[in-house]
Design an enzyme around this catalytic site. Structure first.
Site, PDB file in Angstrom:
ATOM      1  N   ARG A   1      20.435 -32.741 -15.754  1.00 37.77           N
ATOM      2  CA  ARG A   1      20.452 -34.135 -15.279  1.00 37.77           C
ATOM      3  C   ARG A   1      21.792 -34.782 -15.637  1.00 37.77           C
ATOM      4  O   ARG A   1      22.344 -35.570 -14.887  1.00 37.77           O
ATOM      5  CB  ARG A   1      19.283 -34.939 -15.880  1.00 37.77           C
ATOM      6  CG  ARG A   1      19.424 -36.439 -15.630  1.00 37.77           C
ATOM      7  CD  ARG A   1      18.142 -37.246 -15.775  1.00 37.77           C
ATOM      8  NE  ARG A   1      17.290 -36.825 -16.850  1.00 37.77           N
ATOM      9  CZ  ARG A   1      17.506 -37.045 -18.153  1.00 37.77           C
ATOM     10  NH1 ARG A   1      18.567 -37.726 -18.541  1.00 37.77           N
ATOM     11  NH2 ARG A   1      16.670 -36.599 -19.058  1.00 37.77           N
TER      12      ARG A   1
ATOM     13  N   TYR B   1      21.168 -51.975   6.209  1.00 38.75           N
ATOM     14  CA  TYR B   1      20.202 -50.894   6.363  1.00 38.75           C
ATOM     15  C   TYR B   1      18.858 -51.384   5.806  1.00 38.75           C
ATOM     16  O   TYR B   1      18.808 -52.013   4.746  1.00 38.75           O
ATOM     17  CB  TYR B   1      20.700 -49.667   5.592  1.00 38.75           C
ATOM     18  CG  TYR B   1      19.715 -48.537   5.599  1.00 38.75           C
ATOM     19  CD1 TYR B   1      19.510 -47.782   6.749  1.00 38.75           C
ATOM     20  CD2 TYR B   1      18.962 -48.232   4.477  1.00 38.75           C
ATOM     21  CE1 TYR B   1      18.589 -46.750   6.766  1.00 38.75           C
ATOM     22  CE2 TYR B   1      18.037 -47.194   4.492  1.00 38.75           C
ATOM     23  CZ  TYR B   1      17.861 -46.464   5.641  1.00 38.75           C
ATOM     24  OH  TYR B   1      16.950 -45.448   5.667  1.00 38.75           O
TER      25      TYR B   1
HETATM   26  C1  LIG Z   1      20.266 -43.840   5.892  1.00 35.23           C
HETATM   27  C2  LIG Z   1      21.065 -44.936   5.309  1.00 35.23           C
HETATM   28  C3  LIG Z   1      20.910 -45.317   3.963  1.00 35.23           C
HETATM   29  C4  LIG Z   1      19.856 -44.712   3.063  1.00 35.23           C
HETATM   30  O1  LIG Z   1      20.070 -43.354   2.832  1.00 35.23           O
HETATM   31  P1  LIG Z   1      18.910 -42.270   2.557  1.00 35.23           P
HETATM   32  O2  LIG Z   1      19.686 -41.026   2.375  1.00 35.23           O
HETATM   33  O3  LIG Z   1      18.019 -42.278   3.759  1.00 35.23           O
HETATM   34  O4  LIG Z   1      18.171 -42.708   1.336  1.00 35.23           O
HETATM   35  C5  LIG Z   1      21.734 -46.319   3.471  1.00 35.23           C
HETATM   36  N1  LIG Z   1      22.649 -46.924   4.259  1.00 35.23           N
HETATM   37  C6  LIG Z   1      22.826 -46.585   5.544  1.00 35.23           C
HETATM   38  C7  LIG Z   1      23.856 -47.282   6.367  1.00 35.23           C
HETATM   39  C8  LIG Z   1      22.047 -45.582   6.115  1.00 35.23           C
HETATM   40  O5  LIG Z   1      22.223 -45.263   7.407  1.00 35.23           O
END
Ligand SMILES: *Cc1c(COP(=O)(O)O)cnc(C)c1O
Length: 387
Positions: free
Chosen positions: A46, A98
């Site tokens: 970790r 997002y």
């Molecule tokens: C998909 C996405 C995330 C989150 O990422 P994950 O890998 O799905 O947890 C954050 N920001 C943006 C712009 C994304 O497209």
């Protein structure tokens, strides 16, 4: 050296112990200590792992940072970074975040006494106006999802610096190939490596890079304390994806430009959102702060009914959430990424029932154009003749 070369030769691509041309997967969770008084470089996975470390150093090198960190998802990268803030702190964030990031900021941070104001960060006056005496961070996504609004990174960095706040930029949509926020004054850059960096729809991962060593120490502490680290096999997959990142981005972006132009001239398409089109309000700023427009575009076909027709007729793009993969992905924001948003709020942000988001992949662009053309064509005539 140029970016394409640095993807393959950045000092982290060869196993220093064996010379292996692909960094081995060190699956060990713990490490034998040969001398108690002189602990080895690694003790527990970790806290540190050679495979993950190669990836962390790679993202730092590609973003122009001093340190990188790999997490088990984009969201764990975002959440760990947000835990830099404490009870009583205030953040200013982009309105079009997002969905997962919005959820953490709206539903988790307030429980910890951290408040967030969501503003239209494309207008720096609004960013400035939202700053309070306890504002400790500004969080932006540019271009934003799904209408690709562009925020001035250097301008926002200047506001952050003046108020002693950290600027955090989610750089997922452009990847380090086309945009390097740290070089424009941001303090922290975040990626969902699930998207372009991984690139093959086979891994969920998050990456962070920073310039300042003191800030790196604080994030390293949180990464180990919270423990949402990226697994070794996933780190290997991301390292492998990075080798072709520029080639993939350049090809997909060229196709996206062609498709955006074709859709802009299509009678069944009401509006196209792509920063590569000179008519996009963020076009000039995007050209200044980035070296490409990326492979994601959105287009409005006018109604939910039409959107469903297109989704049911396309044959090449998969119909799914996510983006940034070798295969094209067609998403329906109103029912997928933004389903939780009330309709009137969605519509105010341009996320109408007719809006579709296309992440362009590596298929031949002519095949993609033909497929979109047949999916968009109005078939009422042939339906009538079938009766
Ligand atoms: C998909 C996405 C995330 C989150 O990422 P994950 O890998 O799905 O947890 C954050 N920001 C943006 C712009 C994304 O497209």
């Amino acid at each position: 050296m140029k970016f394409a070369t640095r993807l393959l030769h950045n000092g982290n691509e060869i196993c220093p112990r064996t010379g292996a041309a692909s960094i081995p997967m060190y699956l060990a969770s713990t490490y034998h200590q040969f001398d108690l008084d002189q602990p080895g470089r690694y003790d527990y996975a970790r806290s540190g792992n050679p495979t993950r470390e190669a990836l962390e150093k790679t993202i730092a090198a590609l973003e122009g940072g001093s340190h990188g960190f790999a997490f088990s998802s984009g969201m764990s990268a975002v959440s760990t970074v947000l835990l830099l803030f404490s009870n009583g702190d205030h953040l200013v964030a982009s309105q079009d975040l997002y969905g997962g990031t919005y959820r953490v900021m709206a539903e988790v941070l307030p429980r910890l006494g951290i408040t967030v104001d969501f503003v239209d960060t494309t207008d720096l006056n609004r960013v400035e106006a939202a700053i309070r005496p306890n504002t400790k961070g500004i969080y932006i996504e540019t271009p934003s999802n799904p209408t690709l609004k562009v925020t001035d990174i250097a301008g926002t960095a200047e506001i952050a610096r003046r108020h002693g706040a950290l600027l955090i930029v989610d750089n997922t949509f452009l990847s380090p190939v086309y945009q390097n926020p740290l070089l424009l004054g941001a303090d922290i850059v975040i990626h969902s490596a699930t998207k372009f960096i991984g690139g093959h729809s086979d891994v969920v991962a998050g990456l962070v890079a920073v310039k300042d060593p003191t800030l790196a120490e604080r994030i390293g502490f949180l990464q180990n304390a919270i423990g949402a680290v990226l697994g070794v096999q996933d780190a290997w997959l991301v390292l492998r994806g990075i080798k072709t990142l520029k080639t993939r981005m350049d090809t997909a972006t060229r196709s996206a430009e062609t498709i955006a132009q074709a859709l802009a001239n299509h009678p069944e398409v009401h509006r196209v959102y792509y920063t590569g089109l000179p008519s996009h309000p963020g076009h000039r700023l995007q050209c200044q702060q980035s070296s490409g427009h990326g492979a994601v575009l959105s287009f409005d076909v006018g109604s939910g009914e039409r959107a469903r027709e297109v989704l049911s007729r396309v044959r090449l793009p998969i119909v799914a959430v996510s983006l940034g993969a070798v295969e094209s992905i067609l998403s329906y924001p109103a029912k997928m990424s933004h389903a939780a948003m009330p309709q009137h709020v969605r519509e105010r942000h341009g996320i109408t029932d007719g809006l579709l988001r296309l992440s362009v992949g590596l298929e031949d662009v002519e095949d993609l154009l033909n497929d979109l053309e047949q999916a968009l064509s109005v078939r009422s005539v042939s339906v009538a003749s079938n009766r």
